[in-house]
Design a protein around this motif. Structure first.
Motif, PDB file in Angstrom:
ATOM      1  N   ILE A  49      36.796  53.645  31.421  1.00  0.00           N
ATOM      2  CA  ILE A  49      37.335  52.343  31.800  1.00  0.00           C
ATOM      3  C   ILE A  49      36.940  52.005  33.230  1.00  0.00           C
ATOM      4  N   ALA A  50      36.540  50.747  33.453  1.00  0.00           N
ATOM      5  CA  ALA A  50      36.250  50.246  34.791  1.00  0.00           C
ATOM      6  C   ALA A  50      36.965  48.913  34.964  1.00  0.00           C
ATOM      7  N   VAL A  51      37.649  48.791  36.097  1.00  0.00           N
ATOM      8  CA  VAL A  51      38.485  47.620  36.354  1.00  0.00           C
ATOM      9  C   VAL A  51      38.213  47.083  37.753  1.00  0.00           C
ATOM     10  N   THR A  52      38.174  45.770  37.867  1.00  0.00           N
ATOM     11  CA  THR A  52      38.175  45.096  39.163  1.00  0.00           C
ATOM     12  C   THR A  52      39.293  44.062  39.147  1.00  0.00           C
ATOM     13  N   TRP A  53      40.165  44.110  40.158  1.00  0.00           N
ATOM     14  CA  TRP A  53      41.304  43.180  40.238  1.00  0.00           C
ATOM     15  C   TRP A  53      41.285  42.509  41.601  1.00  0.00           C
ATOM     16  N   ARG A  54      41.033  41.212  41.607  1.00  0.00           N
ATOM     17  CA  ARG A  54      41.048  40.416  42.836  1.00  0.00           C
ATOM     18  C   ARG A  54      42.332  39.588  42.841  1.00  0.00           C
ATOM     19  N   LEU A  55      43.207  39.875  43.794  1.00  0.00           N
ATOM     20  CA  LEU A  55      44.515  39.220  43.803  1.00  0.00           C
ATOM     21  C   LEU A  55      44.418  37.736  44.126  1.00  0.00           C
ATOM     22  N   ASP A  56      43.536  37.374  45.047  1.00  0.00           N
ATOM     23  CA  ASP A  56      43.425  35.974  45.466  1.00  0.00           C
ATOM     24  C   ASP A  56      42.265  35.330  44.720  1.00  0.00           C
ATOM     25  N   GLY A  57      42.485  35.133  43.432  1.00  0.00           N
ATOM     26  CA  GLY A  57      41.419  34.644  42.571  1.00  0.00           C
ATOM     27  C   GLY A  57      41.689  33.254  42.044  1.00  0.00           C
ATOM     28  N   ALA A  58      41.021  32.947  40.941  1.00  0.00           N
ATOM     29  CA  ALA A  58      41.121  31.624  40.332  1.00  0.00           C
ATOM     30  C   ALA A  58      41.409  31.707  38.841  1.00  0.00           C
ATOM     31  N   GLY A  59      41.844  32.871  38.381  1.00  0.00           N
ATOM     32  CA  GLY A  59      42.168  33.017  36.971  1.00  0.00           C
ATOM     33  C   GLY A  59      40.979  33.334  36.092  1.00  0.00           C
ATOM     34  N   ARG A  60      39.902  33.829  36.700  1.00  0.00           N
ATOM     35  CA  ARG A  60      38.715  34.178  35.908  1.00  0.00           C
ATOM     36  C   ARG A  60      38.878  35.576  35.321  1.00  0.00           C
ATOM     37  N   ALA A  61      38.388  35.756  34.105  1.00  0.00           N
ATOM     38  CA  ALA A  61      38.519  37.053  33.450  1.00  0.00           C
ATOM     39  C   ALA A  61      37.277  37.378  32.641  1.00  0.00           C
ATOM     40  N   GLU A  62      36.859  38.632  32.738  1.00  0.00           N
ATOM     41  CA  GLU A  62      35.829  39.196  31.868  1.00  0.00           C
ATOM     42  C   GLU A  62      36.433  40.463  31.280  1.00  0.00           C
ATOM     43  N   GLN A  89      45.652  36.542  29.623  1.00  0.00           N
ATOM     44  CA  GLN A  89      46.868  35.842  30.066  1.00  0.00           C
ATOM     45  C   GLN A  89      47.258  36.273  31.477  1.00  0.00           C
ATOM     46  N   ILE A  90      47.120  37.575  31.773  1.00  0.00           N
ATOM     47  CA  ILE A  90      47.455  38.047  33.114  1.00  0.00           C
ATOM     48  C   ILE A  90      46.578  37.368  34.151  1.00  0.00           C
ATOM     49  N   ALA A  91      45.278  37.314  33.887  1.00  0.00           N
ATOM     50  CA  ALA A  91      44.364  36.676  34.837  1.00  0.00           C
ATOM     51  C   ALA A  91      44.662  35.192  34.988  1.00  0.00           C
ATOM     52  N   ARG A  92      44.750  34.505  33.870  1.00  0.00           N
ATOM     53  CA  ARG A  92      44.883  33.042  33.905  1.00  0.00           C
ATOM     54  C   ARG A  92      46.191  32.588  34.539  1.00  0.00           C
ATOM     55  N   HIS A  93      47.283  33.209  34.128  1.00  0.00           N
ATOM     56  CA  HIS A  93      48.589  32.725  34.580  1.00  0.00           C
ATOM     57  C   HIS A  93      49.047  33.378  35.879  1.00  0.00           C
ATOM     58  N   GLY A  94      48.347  34.445  36.306  1.00  0.00           N
ATOM     59  CA  GLY A  94      48.622  35.019  37.613  1.00  0.00           C
ATOM     60  C   GLY A  94      47.666  34.548  38.687  1.00  0.00           C
ATOM     61  N   HIS A  95      46.647  33.767  38.291  1.00  0.00           N
ATOM     62  CA  HIS A  95      45.602  33.293  39.210  1.00  0.00           C
ATOM     63  C   HIS A  95      44.855  34.477  39.840  1.00  0.00           C
ATOM     64  N   PHE A  96      44.637  35.503  39.021  1.00  0.00           N
ATOM     65  CA  PHE A  96      43.867  36.666  39.454  1.00  0.00           C
ATOM     66  C   PHE A  96      42.473  36.604  38.840  1.00  0.00           C
ATOM     67  N   ASP A  97      41.514  37.216  39.508  1.00  0.00           N
ATOM     68  CA  ASP A  97      40.215  37.454  38.897  1.00  0.00           C
ATOM     69  C   ASP A  97      40.219  38.899  38.414  1.00  0.00           C
ATOM     70  N   LEU A  98      39.951  39.076  37.130  1.00  0.00           N
ATOM     71  CA  LEU A  98      40.121  40.369  36.501  1.00  0.00           C
ATOM     72  C   LEU A  98      38.900  40.702  35.645  1.00  0.00           C
ATOM     73  N   THR A  99      38.347  41.879  35.883  1.00  0.00           N
ATOM     74  CA  THR A  99      37.281  42.391  35.037  1.00  0.00           C
ATOM     75  C   THR A  99      37.732  43.731  34.460  1.00  0.00           C
ATOM     76  N   SER A 120      52.301  37.192  40.353  1.00  0.00           N
ATOM     77  CA  SER A 120      51.643  36.247  41.247  1.00  0.00           C
ATOM     78  C   SER A 120      52.534  35.910  42.437  1.00  0.00           C
ATOM     79  N   ASP A 121      53.813  35.685  42.166  1.00  0.00           N
ATOM     80  CA  ASP A 121      54.751  35.382  43.252  1.00  0.00           C
ATOM     81  C   ASP A 121      54.986  36.609  44.131  1.00  0.00           C
ATOM     82  N   ALA A 122      55.127  37.780  43.505  1.00  0.00           N
ATOM     83  CA  ALA A 122      55.448  38.990  44.267  1.00  0.00           C
ATOM     84  C   ALA A 122      54.343  39.378  45.245  1.00  0.00           C
ATOM     85  N   VAL A 123      53.084  39.180  44.865  1.00  0.00           N
ATOM     86  CA  VAL A 123      51.974  39.606  45.724  1.00  0.00           C
ATOM     87  C   VAL A 123      51.462  38.485  46.623  1.00  0.00           C
TER      88      VAL A 123
END
Length: 197
Positions: free
Chosen positions: A17-30, A44-54, A177-180
Motif C-alpha cells: 500500500i502507498a498513500v499520499t494525504w495532503r491536508l490543504d487540498g481541493a478534494g482530488r482523489a486517485e 468521500q473522505i477526499a471530496r467532503h474533507g477537501h483533502f487530496d488523497l492518493t 476537515s474542521d479538526a485539522v
C-alpha cells in the motif's frame, strides 16, 4: 507555511500500500484498492474533507478484502499523523452530522494523540455488493489508532446499509476537515500540556 503532506508506503506479505494525504487540498482523489465500494468511500473522505488523497493498494483479495481494508486504514492513519506534524495551529476538534436520505450519521474527532474509537452502527446487511460491512469498523479502528486521534462514530438511524456507511464516511470527512483546519487564533499547540501528537 510548510505543506501539510503525509506519504507512507507499507508492504507486508498480505498487502502493498502507498498513500499520499495532503491536508490543504481541493478534494482530488486517485484511489485504487481493488475493492470498488471501499474506493467509493475513500473518495468521500477526499471530496467532503477537501483533502487530496492518493491510495494505491494491492492485497490478497483472493482470500477476502479484510487485509486490504484494514491495512489501508493503518497506512492512512500513519499518513494523517505525518501530515499533521506536531499539530501546531490546528483547531483540534471537529464534529459533523450528515444526512443521507433516510439515514443520519454523526462523527466527532479530537486530534489528541490518544487513539480511541467508539463505533455505534448496526448495519442491516452483511454486504454491500461484495464488500463486507463489518470492515467499516476495522477500517476506522486502524485509522484512529495509527493517526493518534479520538474518534466517535454513530449512525443514529437508517435502513439502507449503503446510505448508512456512506453517511459515516462523509461525517468523518467533515469532522476531520474542521479538526485539522488551521486557525490564526490558535497559537502553537492547542493543548495545556503543550503537546498533541
Amino acid at each position: 507555511m510548510a505543506e501539510r503532506l503525509g506519504q507512507v508506503a507499507r508492504r507486508t506479505r498480505e498487502t502493498d500500500i502507498a498513500v499520499t494525504w495532503r491536508l490543504d487540498g481541493a478534494g482530488r482523489a486517485e484511489i485504487a484498492t481493488g475493492v470498488p465500494f471501499f474506493d467509493h468511500m475513500l473518495h468521500q473522505i477526499a471530496r467532503h474533507g477537501h483533502f487530496d488523497l492518493t491510495v494505491r493498494a494491492r492485497g490478497d483479495l483472493e482470500i477476502d478484502a479484510h487485509h486490504t481494508v484494514e491495512d489501508t486504514g493503518i497506512t492512512l492513519g500513519q499518513a494523517l499523523r505525518r501530515a499533521l506534524g506536531d499539530g501546531a495551529g490546528i483547531w483540534r476538534y471537529g464534529s459533523a452530522f450528515v444526512p443521507f436520505d433516510e439515514t443520519l450519521a454523526f462523527a466527532a474527532i479530537d486530534v489528541s494523540g490518544r487513539p480511541y474509537l467508539h463505533f455505534d452502527a448496526a448495519f442491516p446487511a452483511q454486504k454491500v455488493g461484495e464488500f463486507d460491512t463489518e470492515l467499516v469498523l476495522e477500517f476506522f479502528r486502524a485509522l484512529s489508532i495509527n493517526a493518534g486521534i479520538t474518534l466517535h462514530l454513530k449512525v443514529h438511524y437508517g435502513q439502507n446499509t449503503h446510505h448508512m456507511i456512506e453517511a459515516l464516511f462523509k461525517a468523518f470527512a467533515r469532522a476531520l476537515s474542521d479538526a485539522v483546519a488551521l486557525d490564526p487564533r490558535v497559537q502553537g499547540i492547542p493543548s495545556t500540556k503543550g503537546a498533541l501528537l
